[in-house]
Scaffold this active site. Structure first.
Site, PDB file in Angstrom:
ATOM      1  N   ASP A 169      -8.146  16.847 -15.767  1.00  8.98           N
ATOM      2  CA  ASP A 169      -8.476  15.454 -16.067  1.00  8.98           C
ATOM      3  C   ASP A 169      -8.197  15.236 -17.550  1.00  8.98           C
ATOM      4  O   ASP A 169      -8.919  15.726 -18.408  1.00  8.98           O
ATOM      5  CB  ASP A 169      -9.949  15.190 -15.710  1.00  8.98           C
TER       6      ASP A 169
ATOM      7  N   TYR B   3     -17.077  14.653 -15.512  1.00 12.26           N
ATOM      8  CA  TYR B   3     -17.427  13.243 -15.384  1.00 12.26           C
ATOM      9  C   TYR B   3     -18.479  13.117 -14.270  1.00 12.26           C
ATOM     10  O   TYR B   3     -18.381  13.794 -13.233  1.00 12.26           O
ATOM     11  CB  TYR B   3     -16.153  12.474 -15.036  1.00 12.26           C
TER      12      TYR B   3
ATOM     13  N   ARG C 135       0.839  -1.209   0.000  1.00  9.75           N
ATOM     14  CA  ARG C 135       0.000   0.000   0.000  1.00  9.75           C
ATOM     15  C   ARG C 135       0.868   1.252   0.000  1.00  9.75           C
ATOM     16  O   ARG C 135       0.445   2.325  -0.390  1.00  9.75           O
ATOM     17  CB  ARG C 135      -0.983   0.010   1.172  1.00  9.75           C
TER      18      ARG C 135
ATOM     19  N   LYS D 204      -9.211   3.839 -19.189  1.00 10.80           N
ATOM     20  CA  LYS D 204      -9.624   4.168 -20.556  1.00 10.80           C
ATOM     21  C   LYS D 204      -8.459   3.956 -21.534  1.00 10.80           C
ATOM     22  O   LYS D 204      -8.052   2.846 -21.737  1.00 10.80           O
ATOM     23  CB  LYS D 204     -10.172   5.599 -20.576  1.00 10.80           C
TER      24      LYS D 204
HETATM   25  C1  LIG Z   1     -13.948   7.163 -16.383  1.00 13.17           C
HETATM   26  C2  LIG Z   1     -13.577   8.548 -16.023  1.00 13.17           C
HETATM   27  C3  LIG Z   1     -13.267   8.894 -14.701  1.00 13.17           C
HETATM   28  C4  LIG Z   1     -13.364   7.909 -13.559  1.00 13.17           C
HETATM   29  O1  LIG Z   1     -12.446   6.867 -13.679  1.00 13.17           O
HETATM   30  P1  LIG Z   1     -12.674   5.394 -13.073  1.00 13.17           P
HETATM   31  O2  LIG Z   1     -11.442   4.681 -13.511  1.00 13.17           O
HETATM   32  O3  LIG Z   1     -13.928   4.849 -13.678  1.00 13.17           O
HETATM   33  O4  LIG Z   1     -12.789   5.536 -11.614  1.00 13.17           O
HETATM   34  C5  LIG Z   1     -12.884  10.194 -14.443  1.00 13.17           C
HETATM   35  N1  LIG Z   1     -12.825  11.114 -15.426  1.00 13.17           N
HETATM   36  C6  LIG Z   1     -13.132  10.818 -16.702  1.00 13.17           C
HETATM   37  C7  LIG Z   1     -13.066  11.888 -17.740  1.00 13.17           C
HETATM   38  C8  LIG Z   1     -13.519   9.529 -17.046  1.00 13.17           C
HETATM   39  O5  LIG Z   1     -13.844   9.241 -18.314  1.00 13.17           O
END
Ligand SMILES: *Cc1c(COP(=O)(O)O)cnc(C)c1O
Length: 390
Positions: free
Chosen positions: A182, A110, A57, A207
């Site tokens: 982000d 998001y 961790r 993603k």
């Molecule tokens: C999917 C997504 C998140 C969240 O990510 P997780 O891996 O599902 O927790 C945050 N920001 C954007 C733009 C996303 O597409």
């Protein structure tokens, strides 16, 4: 020697096969804990006077290799890996903010990030204001004396509006705000907010960084070591670190990031052009379409348009859902950045948690669909859409 190009760093940075018996791929350290040779070594490690690993961790060699690679790809001093994109978002915000502080955020986020901001406001008194961010004045208007962080998504999910990071950075630098971006929709291959002066870059590594739909993970890259140091204790004590196996899969995914993003982008521009000409389609939102309202900002700060397209169809929600149901090759699923083309209905799926009035303000109408264009033959993707649109 000149630093290798990004395409090369994706594959090689931070790993020397000769240190691991010649193993071409980095080993997976699938361990929770690490043994000390002596009690004294344990004591020194806990005092921070030894760089020996203690417990996964706190740190793990496979996870650390991914962190080092991501830091270099984004041009940051250090990176932290998390068990999900939302663990990255929440840990970053909790590290930078306390009760009474305020966040200016892009008008369009998001769904779960929006949900988190609402919770932080209601439960912990950390307030936020949504902002168009079209000018420095917009940002100043949305700010308060307690603003500490500007949180930006660009392209905005799911409406694909673009925020000019130069404007955000210019305002933030004057006011002393920390800018958090982000960068999930672009990946480090297509956009580098730190190079434009931002402070922290986040990814849902689920993603494009993974790219194969088999991991849920997140990453935060910090411009300075001091920012990363301020986040490390919060990650340790809230506990949302990435697992070694997920880091290993992401290291594999990163190797093909450049070729995948090239193909996602090339397919998406063709699909966007097809959709624009289809009579059943009302509007198409793709940042690298020349008629996108933010086209000039997009081409200034992004290398290509990536794979996500949003579009509205003539008609209501039922019509939009009927189009989804007629698709055969394209799967109905949230998430994006996978090899498979995916479609979802933001108003009832990813952004269902956002109240309808705010959803409408964000441009998320009931007839809006979000498509994540995959790596299949473009002709087959278009054929499937053509049949479904009727
Ligand atoms: C999917 C997504 C998140 C969240 O990510 P997780 O891996 O599902 O927790 C945050 N920001 C954007 C733009 C996303 O597409």
């Amino acid at each position: 020697m000149k630093r290798p190009n990004l395409e090369t760093l994706l594959i090689h940075h931070g790993y020397e096969a000769k240190e691991y018996g010649g193993s071409l791929t980095p080993p997976l350290f699938q361990t929770s804990t690490y043994t000390f040779e002596t009690a004294k070594q344990g004591e020194l490690s806990f005092r921070g006077e030894s760089n020996q690993y203690i417990y996964s961790r706190l740190g793990n060699p496979t996870v650390q290799l991914l962190e080092e690679r991501m830091a270099v790809l984004e041009g940051g001093a250090d990176a932290l890996a998390f068990g999900s994109g939302m663990a990255a978002v929440s840990t970053v915000l909790l590290s930078l903010l306390k009760t009474g502080d305020h966040i200016v955020c892009s008008k369009g986020l998001y769904g779960c990030t929006y949900g988190l901001l609402e919770m932080l406001q209601e439960r912990f008194g950390i307030t936020h204001t949504l902002c168009d961010m079209k000018s420095e004045n917009d940002l100043l208007h949305a700010s308060t004396l307690n603003t500490k962080v500007v949180f930006v998504e660009t392209p905005i999910n799911p409406t694909m509006q673009i925020i000019d990071l130069q404007i955000v950075v210019s305002a933030a630098k004057k006011q002393g705000w920390i800018t958090v971006v982000d960068n999930t929709f672009c990946s480090p291959y297509l956009q580098n907010p730190l190079a434009l002066g931002c402070d922290v870059v986040l990814h849902s590594a689920t993603k494009y960084i993974c790219g194969h739909g088999d991991v849920v993970a997140g990453i935060a890259v910090c411009k300075t070591a001091a920012l990363a140091e301020c986040m490390r204790p919060m990650r340790k004590d809230t506990g949302g670190i990435m697992s070694p196996f997920d880091a290993w899969l992401l290291l594999r995914g990163l190797k093909t990031l450049a070729v995948r993003m090239d193909r996602h982008s090339a397919n998406a521009i063709k699909v966007a052009t097809f959709l624009k000409e289809h009579p059943a389609v009302e509007n198409v939102y793709y940042p690298f379409s020349t008629d996108h309202p933010d086209y000039h900002i997009a081409t200034k700060q992004m290398k290509q348009g990536a794979g996500v397209i949003s579009f509205t169809i003539h008609g209501d929600m039922e019509k939009a859902q009927a189009v989804m149901d007629r698709l055969e090759l394209i799967s109905i699923a949230v998430s994006l950045g996978d090899a498979e083309t995916l479609i979802q209905h933001p108003a009832t799926m990813t952004h269902a948690v956002v109240p309808k009035t705010i959803r409408e303000q964000m441009g998320i109408h009931d007839n809006l669909l979000r498509l994540s264009v995959g790596l299949e033959a473009c002709e087959d993707i278009v054929k499937d859409l053509e049949k479904a649109l009727g």
